[in-house]
Design an enzyme around this catalytic site. Structure first.
Site, short mmCIF file in Angstrom:
data_model
loop_
_atom_site.label_atom_id
_atom_site.label_comp_id
_atom_site.label_asym_id
_atom_site.label_seq_id
_atom_site.Cartn_x
_atom_site.Cartn_y
_atom_site.Cartn_z
N SER A 51 0.81 -1.22 0.00
CA SER A 51 0.00 0.00 0.00
C SER A 51 0.84 1.27 0.00
O SER A 51 0.35 2.33 -0.40
CB SER A 51 -0.95 0.01 1.21
OG SER A 51 -0.22 -0.14 2.42
N ASP B 244 -1.79 6.11 12.05
CA ASP B 244 -1.03 5.70 10.86
C ASP B 244 0.27 6.51 10.77
O ASP B 244 0.26 7.67 10.36
CB ASP B 244 -1.87 5.89 9.61
CG ASP B 244 -1.20 5.33 8.36
OD1 ASP B 244 -0.02 4.94 8.43
OD2 ASP B 244 -1.86 5.29 7.30
N HIS C 66 2.02 5.23 6.32
CA HIS C 66 1.72 5.86 5.04
C HIS C 66 2.00 7.35 5.13
O HIS C 66 2.40 7.85 6.18
CB HIS C 66 0.28 5.57 4.64
CG HIS C 66 -0.02 4.12 4.48
ND1 HIS C 66 -0.48 3.33 5.53
CD2 HIS C 66 0.10 3.29 3.43
CE1 HIS C 66 -0.64 2.09 5.11
NE2 HIS C 66 -0.29 2.02 3.83
#
Length: 434
Positions: free
Chosen positions: A150, A395, A398
């Site tokens: 991802s 997170d 990312h």
């Protein structure tokens, strides 16, 4: 003649007007010529910004200087510092639909914007800001695929947003599977694709829960993941990346038998470090690429982008709340992240030599040090609304879009631009037996 006499001696009016006109023209030329020379020497980045502000972006690609061989190969664009850039960002969450919801930090209330106002400055040279027209001109009639997890998809979405100032692509995916997407830029006959393969090799889920609640996956370290390896022949550029999934509990298989694991907590099974499985998976991925007789493209390995959890692990309250980049002397790569990075570079160098023998080009996009210095660029809790009934951890893996990950595409464009020089250098190395 004295100036007071001009109104009196009418017979000389015409001569005086002629002299005054000549003086005025000389002053204009003296003013305009230096400005012209100054503007002619402006950098490609400034030329781009000027054209962008005047709505003349279509002229930019032809204006950008072509890099010279000496400047392209002597400068290490991956060593440097983050410096202020008040012109950024070059798109917003309001102008780009390609941003994944979990990386749409501004939409979900991130209050600060200073993390957007930086650019990467290599030591001893410049890295031009991404020029979407130039990129699309270079890749016209070609294709590029992102292969990995991802975070790789995060970069692809950054690229779509950066290119959105020129054109949006149409979805030409073969199926509705979000893990395997294809986009087509009709004006440039350019195809962009993403292949989801977080381990790069064949894998299956052995246990949906596992010892840490994130599942227990089985990796077949010597077997190709044919969901992507059989699809790459048509692509001119591959960007390979993986890393963070190898930190999870894993079972390792080789020659169809279990040989060990990573944090599986199963009795009588040898527990290996993260780098063990990662190194072998990367080796197999490179072997898969080199085994394709019809693949003639350029392979880029994008190195590991460090996470920045502080105050706890990812599932134990860890977060990333810093609001500015680190300076080079404020952060050092270490521990598991250093092990993964070292494995990447070492395996890449071996594969690079093998590729050179086959006339193929392997390149390293080394973002590790660059991104180590950006603890401020992650979504943290700004990937959903605060009152949403969802179970999501902070997170710190990312990257916000827009954000520092856009620099990866600055790197990509610079390397695509200089590929001719690098190919020439590879041929010289091959002929010398290096």
């Amino acid at each position: 003649m004295k100036l007071q006499s001009i109104d009196i001696i009418t017979c000389k009016v015409h001569k005086t007007q002629k002299i005054a006109l000549q003086v005025a023209l000389a002053l204009i030329l003296l003013t305009v010529i230096p400005l012209f020379l100054k503007n002619s020497s402006e950098s490609s980045t400034l030329s781009f910004e000027a054209a962008r502000s005047n709505g003349n972006e279509s002229e930019v690609a032809a204006e950008v200087d072509v890099p010279t061989e000496s400047s392209s190969l002597k400068c290490d664009i991956f060593t440097g510092e983050w410096v202020p850039n008040p012109e950024a960002p070059y798109y917003t969450n309001a102008t780009c639909w390609a941003i994944h919801e979990h990386q749409n930090c501004r939409k979900y209330g991130r209050p600060d914007s200073e993390f957007l106002k930086w650019r990467w400055k290599p030591e001893g040279c410049e890295l031009p800001i991404f020029n979407p027209f130039q990129f699309l001109e270079i890749v016209k009639g070609k294709s590029l695929a992102f292969v990995g997890d991802s975070v790789g998809r995060n970069q692809m979405q950054s690229l779509i947003c950066l290119l959105s100032r020129v054109e949006y692509p149409i979805d030409v995916s073969y199926a509705r599977d979000e893990d395997f997407k294809r986009w087509f830029y009709t004006s440039y006959n350019f195809t962009l694709a993403t292949f989801w393969t977080p381990f790069l090799v064949k894998a299956k889920q052995d246990d949906p829960n596992g010892p840490s609640g994130t599942g227990l996956s089985g990796l077949y370290l010597d077997e190709f993941d044919e969901s992507w390896t059989t699809q790459i022949d048509e692509f001119d550029y591959l960007v390979i990346s993986a890393g963070l999934w190898f930190l999870r509990p894993l079972m390792y298989y080789q020659n169809h038998r279990l040989i060990g694991c990573r944090f599986c907590q199963v009795p009588n099974i040898t527990d290996y470090p993260v780098s063990y499985g990662y190194r072998r998976s990367l080796r197999t991925a490179f072997k898969a690429i080199l085994s394709r007789e019809d693949f003639k493209g350029i392979t880029y390995l994008r190195t590991f982008a460090p996470s920045h959890f502080e105050g706890g692990e990812w599932n134990k309250g860890g977060n990333c709340l810093r609001r500015r980049p680190f300076r080079r002397d404020e952060a050092t790569l270490g521990g598991v992240q250093l092990d993964v990075y070292t494995a990447q570079v070492e395996e890449f160098r071996v594969a690079e030599r093998e590729a050179r023998k086959k006339g193929l080009n392997f390149r390293l996009i080394d973002v590790t040090q660059t991104m180590l210095l950006r603890p401020d660029g992650h979504p943290s809790r700004y990937g959903h609304w605060p009152n949403e009934n969802v179970t999501l951890y902070n997170d710190c893996v990312h990257w916000c879009l827009p954000g520092p990950i856009d620099t990866w595409n600055d790197f990509l464009l610079e390397m695509v631009k200089t590929e001719g020089f690098r190919s020439k250098q590879d041929k010289l190395l091959l002929s010398s037996g290096s």
